[in-house]
Design a protein around this motif. Structure first.
Motif, mmCIF file in Angstrom:
data_model
loop_
_atom_site.group_PDB
_atom_site.id
_atom_site.type_symbol
_atom_site.label_atom_id
_atom_site.label_comp_id
_atom_site.label_asym_id
_atom_site.label_seq_id
_atom_site.Cartn_x
_atom_site.Cartn_y
_atom_site.Cartn_z
ATOM 1 N N ASP A 143 0.847 -1.188 0.000
ATOM 2 C CA ASP A 143 0.000 0.000 0.000
ATOM 3 C C ASP A 143 0.885 1.242 0.000
ATOM 4 N N VAL A 144 0.261 2.415 0.044
ATOM 5 C CA VAL A 144 1.030 3.651 -0.133
ATOM 6 C C VAL A 144 2.045 3.834 0.995
ATOM 7 N N GLY A 145 1.690 3.421 2.225
ATOM 8 C CA GLY A 145 2.646 3.547 3.320
ATOM 9 C C GLY A 145 3.855 2.652 3.128
ATOM 10 N N GLU A 146 3.615 1.422 2.685
ATOM 11 C CA GLU A 146 4.718 0.491 2.439
ATOM 12 C C GLU A 146 5.584 0.958 1.275
ATOM 13 N N ARG A 147 4.947 1.484 0.235
ATOM 14 C CA ARG A 147 5.744 1.995 -0.888
ATOM 15 C C ARG A 147 6.572 3.197 -0.466
ATOM 16 N N THR A 148 6.003 4.055 0.362
ATOM 17 C CA THR A 148 6.741 5.224 0.857
ATOM 18 C C THR A 148 7.971 4.783 1.639
ATOM 19 N N ASP A 149 7.795 3.813 2.539
ATOM 20 C CA ASP A 149 8.941 3.316 3.319
ATOM 21 C C ASP A 149 9.988 2.681 2.413
ATOM 22 N N LEU A 194 2.525 7.296 -7.650
ATOM 23 C CA LEU A 194 2.691 6.902 -9.047
ATOM 24 C C LEU A 194 2.958 5.406 -9.193
ATOM 25 N N LEU A 195 3.567 4.793 -8.184
ATOM 26 C CA LEU A 195 3.941 3.381 -8.264
ATOM 27 C C LEU A 195 2.899 2.467 -7.641
ATOM 28 N N ARG A 196 1.694 2.952 -7.542
ATOM 29 C CA ARG A 196 0.601 2.150 -7.009
ATOM 30 C C ARG A 196 0.389 0.902 -7.865
ATOM 31 N N GLY A 197 0.099 -0.235 -7.209
ATOM 32 C CA GLY A 197 -0.261 -1.448 -7.930
ATOM 33 C C GLY A 197 0.898 -2.356 -8.283
ATOM 34 N N PHE A 198 2.107 -2.026 -7.831
ATOM 35 C CA PHE A 198 3.267 -2.835 -8.179
ATOM 36 C C PHE A 198 3.798 -3.585 -6.970
ATOM 37 N N SER A 199 4.439 -4.710 -7.247
ATOM 38 C CA SER A 199 5.061 -5.497 -6.189
ATOM 39 C C SER A 199 6.329 -4.806 -5.710
ATOM 40 N N GLU A 200 6.865 -5.285 -4.593
ATOM 41 C CA GLU A 200 8.125 -4.717 -4.086
ATOM 42 C C GLU A 200 9.239 -4.825 -5.116
ATOM 43 N N ILE A 201 9.327 -5.982 -5.779
ATOM 44 C CA ILE A 201 10.385 -6.185 -6.768
ATOM 45 C C ILE A 201 10.209 -5.233 -7.940
ATOM 46 N N GLN A 202 8.964 -5.057 -8.397
ATOM 47 C CA GLN A 202 8.727 -4.143 -9.515
ATOM 48 C C GLN A 202 9.053 -2.706 -9.142
ATOM 49 N N VAL A 203 8.674 -2.279 -7.941
ATOM 50 C CA VAL A 203 9.017 -0.924 -7.490
ATOM 51 C C VAL A 203 10.529 -0.739 -7.478
ATOM 52 N N GLU A 204 11.233 -1.739 -6.957
ATOM 53 C CA GLU A 204 12.702 -1.675 -6.917
ATOM 54 C C GLU A 204 13.275 -1.587 -8.332
ATOM 55 N N ASN A 205 12.730 -2.383 -9.253
ATOM 56 C CA ASN A 205 13.231 -2.371 -10.632
ATOM 57 C C ASN A 205 12.986 -1.035 -11.316
ATOM 58 N N ILE A 206 11.802 -0.459 -11.117
ATOM 59 C CA ILE A 206 11.487 0.831 -11.738
ATOM 60 C C ILE A 206 12.387 1.926 -11.189
ATOM 61 N N LEU A 207 12.559 1.964 -9.868
ATOM 62 C CA LEU A 207 13.429 2.977 -9.268
ATOM 63 C C LEU A 207 14.875 2.816 -9.742
ATOM 64 N N SER A 208 15.349 1.567 -9.791
ATOM 65 C CA SER A 208 16.738 1.322 -10.208
ATOM 66 C C SER A 208 16.953 1.715 -11.659
ATOM 67 N N ALA A 253 6.056 9.850 -5.702
ATOM 68 C CA ALA A 253 6.552 8.612 -6.314
ATOM 69 C C ALA A 253 5.770 7.406 -5.793
ATOM 70 N N ALA A 254 5.462 7.405 -4.491
ATOM 71 C CA ALA A 254 4.699 6.296 -3.910
ATOM 72 C C ALA A 254 3.312 6.202 -4.534
ATOM 73 N N ARG A 283 -5.197 18.382 -6.514
ATOM 74 C CA ARG A 283 -4.766 18.232 -5.118
ATOM 75 C C ARG A 283 -5.508 17.080 -4.441
ATOM 76 N N ILE A 284 -6.792 16.923 -4.763
ATOM 77 C CA ILE A 284 -7.567 15.819 -4.199
ATOM 78 C C ILE A 284 -7.101 14.485 -4.775
ATOM 79 N N PHE A 285 -6.814 14.468 -6.081
ATOM 80 C CA PHE A 285 -6.457 13.233 -6.778
ATOM 81 C C PHE A 285 -5.234 12.569 -6.155
ATOM 82 N N PHE A 286 -4.277 13.367 -5.676
ATOM 83 C CA PHE A 286 -3.026 12.811 -5.166
ATOM 84 C C PHE A 286 -2.992 12.676 -3.640
ATOM 85 N N LEU A 287 -4.114 12.935 -2.972
ATOM 86 C CA LEU A 287 -4.138 12.725 -1.523
ATOM 87 C C LEU A 287 -4.041 11.228 -1.212
#
Length: 507
Positions: free
Chosen positions: A144-150, A178-192, A175-176, A249-253
């Motif tokens: 979720d967004v908190g886990e992606r943020t961390d 924008l990366l909604r819906g991805f696994s931890e590995i996918q988030v890592e790959n996109i950032l890298s 960034a968290a 502003r609402i869309f990205f809350l």
């Protein structure tokens, strides 16, 4: 959604209660394995965990045993020899129906229950009902967004000393999202991939995350990515632009903030009005200002002659959009694709039903920009509140908007700004012109100047071209009058707040 902490707490309860079967529904085997290791330490127990690659691994002691590719035989012997044992099968398949495999699992499960043990099945798939009835299920969704943020914070801390990373908390939060819906590995790959491509990260690279993201999914035939120019400029449509800035502003809350107030992100707008006045251009404007990828969805492209194929294609297209969210989706002339539903076409009605259900119920952050020239062809169900955040009417530009457009196109195509008096003359001559008409005249002037050897386009040339131009409003006065009558009663003006009665359309 089941985040890591919630799923872990549920699983801990089931293990403590010695529930004989626990199904962990998740596409991320690695996260489940990490969860199991943490529970081994917290419960001071041992879990034997099987995967095809590593065979049976004791998560507490680290011991490994090769079971010759038959984990079920090993599991049967495992429960015969001990009470209270916990055995986990990683990424199990073929569980959705009765077959030799699920029947054998069922036999093992009865033995497990006799020995007060627990069998854990890690799977992304549905489970045969007879198995499911003997146990409990927990769901571990993608982060979720908190886990992606961390995760992004850890990534920045890990690589910040080797690369110039200039992301503040606002950038990490964006960034968290924008990366909604991805696994931890996918988030890592996109950032890298983004980090290596740009040799660093700053705010301008947030848009690059969305480009990397779209490459992880195979595009469907009816959806095409649309490039948006960095130099895109917009004139007119002042109220629409102000409304979009507020909704941005609402869309990205964060989801939790919206839930606290019983809100959902804005889901899109329907733009109806006079052709050539900026409806289609608005989709690009939203994508640029919101820094999101833009996709054009051709609903007509989902129709097929074979029974059931159209519905399958529509489902595939909607799944794709949910996967690449957050994004902006542009449907041009939506009435042409959806009008078939009112012509006794059963397939068209089913496809429309799929689309309307998705529009109403989808929780993914997809902002839809739909345009229509002939609103009389649109099905009335489309105007139900909740399917579009707002319905706007885009009219012919007024004098101030025409002046703004003339200056904008003159700077872009002629590389000069006309004098105020010249602009005033051109505004008068362009009465009744759309933005498309104004663009055509200025570009014709630039083209004529080029053919004359690069000479500048003078005021006389532009004035003559405006006099020669016959705008849409003059060739189709009845159609424009009908559109304006509809817009006064059933939509909000895109240029300024609508003062006429009725406001937005209500079904």
């Amino acid at each position: 959604m089941g985040n890591f902490a919630a799923a872990k707490a549920e699983l801990k309860t089931y293990l403590t209660a010695r529930v004989p079967l626990v199904v962990v529904r998740s596409p991320e085997r690695e996260r489940v394995e990490r969860m199991l290791r943490e529970l081994v330490a917290e419960l001071h127990t041992e879990i034997c965990y099987y995967t095809d690659t590593r065979q049976v691994c004791a998560l507490g002691s680290g011991g490994v045993k090769d079971v010759d590719g038959d984990p079920l035989m090993y599991a049967r012997e495992f429960y015969r020899g001990r009470r209270g044992g916990i055995f986990a099968l990683g990424e199990v398949r073929r569980l959705g129906e009765e077959n030799t495999y699920t029947r054998e699992l069922l036999d093992i499960l009865y033995l497990c229950a006799e020995q007060s043990g627990t069998l854990i099945l890690v799977t992304p798939d549905p489970v045969w009902s007879r198995l499911a009835q003997l146990g409990m299920m927990t769901v571990l969704d993608r982060p979720d967004v908190g886990e992606r943020t961390d995760q992004i914070r850890r990534f920045v801390a890990r690589y910040g000393g080797r690369y110039p990373i200039r992301w503040g908390e606002d950038d990490v939060a964006r960034a968290a999202t924008l990366l909604r819906g991805f696994s931890e590995i996918q988030v890592e790959n996109i950032l890298s991939a983004t980090l290596v491509e740009h040799q660093g990260l700053d705010r301008s690279h947030l848009q690059a995350l969305t480009r990397q993201k779209s490459r992880l999914y195979g595009c469907v035939d009816s959806i095409q990515p649309v490039a948006v120019s960095d130099g895109l400029e917009v004139s007119g449509l002042g109220y629409l632009r102000a409304w979009l800035e507020e909704k941005r502003r609402i869309f990205f809350l964060p989801d939790e903030v919206l839930r606290q107030h019983g809100l959902e992100p804005p889901n899109g707008i329907l733009l109806a009005g006079v052709p050539g006045c900026g409806k289609s251009y608005s989709a690009r404007m939203v994508a640029k200002n919101w820094e999101l990828p833009l996709f054009r969805f051709d609903i007509g492209g989902v129709y097929d002659k074979w029974v059931g194929e159209s519905e399958r294609r529509m489902g595939e297209a909607l799944d794709f959009l949910d996967n690449v969210a957050p994004c902006v989706v542009w449907i041009d002339e939506i009435e042409k694709a959806l009008a078939v539903s009112s012509q006794g076409n059963d397939t068209g009605k089913r496809v429309l039903g799929q689309f309307l259900f998705w529009l109403q119920e989808s929780t993914s952050r997809v902002f839809l920009v739909a345009t229509a020239n002939d609103i009389t062809q649109l099905p009335p169900e489309l105007f139900r509140k909740g399917r579009f955040s707002q319905v706007f009417f885009v009219d012919l530009p007024g004098p101030a908007e025409r002046g703004e457009a003339i200056l904008q196109y003159a700077r872009r195509c002629l590389h000069r700004s006309p004098d105020p008096a010249d602009v005033e003359e051109l505004v008068a001559l362009s009465d009744g012109c759309s933005y498309a008409d104004i663009e055509y005249v200025i570009k014709e002037a630039a083209q004529t100047a080029l053919l004359r050897g690069g000479a500048s386009a003078d005021q006389g040339l532009m004035a003559a071209l405006f006099r020669q131009t016959i705008p849409f409003a003059r060739t189709n006065p009845d159609a424009v009058a009908a559109l304006r009558a509809w817009g006064r009663e059933r939509a909000v003006s895109a240029a300024q707040p609508c003062q006429s009665k009725g406001g937005a359309y209500h079904e």
